[in-house]
Design a protein around this motif. Structure first.
Motif, short mmCIF file in Angstrom:
data_model
loop_
_atom_site.label_atom_id
_atom_site.label_comp_id
_atom_site.label_asym_id
_atom_site.label_seq_id
_atom_site.Cartn_x
_atom_site.Cartn_y
_atom_site.Cartn_z
N UNK A 1 7.70 15.86 -1.03
CA UNK A 1 6.29 15.93 -0.66
C UNK A 1 5.64 14.55 -0.61
N UNK A 2 6.06 13.64 -1.51
CA UNK A 2 5.53 12.28 -1.48
C UNK A 2 5.99 11.55 -0.22
N UNK A 3 7.22 11.79 0.21
CA UNK A 3 7.69 11.19 1.46
C UNK A 3 6.89 11.70 2.65
N UNK B 1 1.39 6.61 7.21
CA UNK B 1 1.87 5.63 8.19
C UNK B 1 1.49 6.06 9.60
N UNK B 2 1.53 7.34 9.86
CA UNK B 2 1.16 7.85 11.17
C UNK B 2 -0.31 7.59 11.47
N UNK B 3 -1.16 7.84 10.48
CA UNK B 3 -2.58 7.64 10.68
C UNK B 3 -2.97 6.17 10.75
N UNK B 4 -2.31 5.31 9.99
CA UNK B 4 -2.63 3.89 10.03
C UNK B 4 -2.08 3.22 11.29
N UNK B 5 -1.01 3.79 11.87
CA UNK B 5 -0.45 3.22 13.10
C UNK B 5 -1.38 3.46 14.29
N UNK B 6 -2.17 4.52 14.22
CA UNK B 6 -3.07 4.84 15.33
C UNK B 6 -4.37 4.05 15.28
N UNK B 7 -4.62 3.35 14.19
CA UNK B 7 -5.88 2.60 14.06
C UNK B 7 -5.81 1.27 14.72
N UNK C 1 0.82 -1.20 0.00
CA UNK C 1 0.00 0.00 0.00
C UNK C 1 0.87 1.26 0.00
N UNK C 2 2.00 1.18 0.71
CA UNK C 2 2.88 2.35 0.78
C UNK C 2 3.42 2.74 -0.59
N UNK C 3 3.71 1.73 -1.43
CA UNK C 3 4.24 2.01 -2.75
C UNK C 3 3.23 2.76 -3.62
N UNK C 4 1.96 2.39 -3.47
CA UNK C 4 0.91 3.06 -4.25
C UNK C 4 0.76 4.51 -3.80
N UNK C 5 0.75 4.71 -2.48
CA UNK C 5 0.63 6.08 -1.96
C UNK C 5 1.81 6.92 -2.41
N UNK C 6 3.02 6.35 -2.34
CA UNK C 6 4.21 7.10 -2.75
C UNK C 6 4.17 7.45 -4.23
N UNK C 7 3.85 6.46 -5.08
CA UNK C 7 3.87 6.70 -6.52
C UNK C 7 2.81 7.71 -6.95
N UNK C 8 1.61 7.59 -6.40
CA UNK C 8 0.55 8.53 -6.76
C UNK C 8 0.91 9.93 -6.27
N UNK C 9 1.41 10.03 -5.05
CA UNK C 9 1.81 11.34 -4.51
C UNK C 9 2.95 11.93 -5.32
N UNK C 10 3.93 11.11 -5.67
CA UNK C 10 5.06 11.59 -6.46
C UNK C 10 4.59 12.12 -7.81
#
Length: 68
Positions: A53-55, A62-68, A1-10
């Protein structure tokens, strides 16, 4: 999931940064007829800004998913 978020944000932030850089008219700082250098500078600055900005988006997700 992190790769998708990074690539889309980038991709989004790269396009946004490139558009902003073109609006700033940085080419006035370069010598005349140095088209290759100007385009390379635009590309590299937009890529570096997009990566940073993607980082940030990746860390936030990651911060928001760690709190769930």
């Amino acid at each position: 999931m992190d790769e998708i978020i990074y690539f889309v944000s980038l991709t989004v932030f790269f396009a946004l940064n490139l558009r902003i850089l073109c609006a700033l008219h940085i080419e006035n700082k370069f010598e005349k007829m140095k088209i290759w250098e100007i385009k390379t500078a635009y590309f590299l600055i937009a890529l570096i800004g997009g990566h940073m900005l993607a980082e940030i988006m990746l860390k936030l997700s990651q911060l928001f998913t760690a709190n769930l």
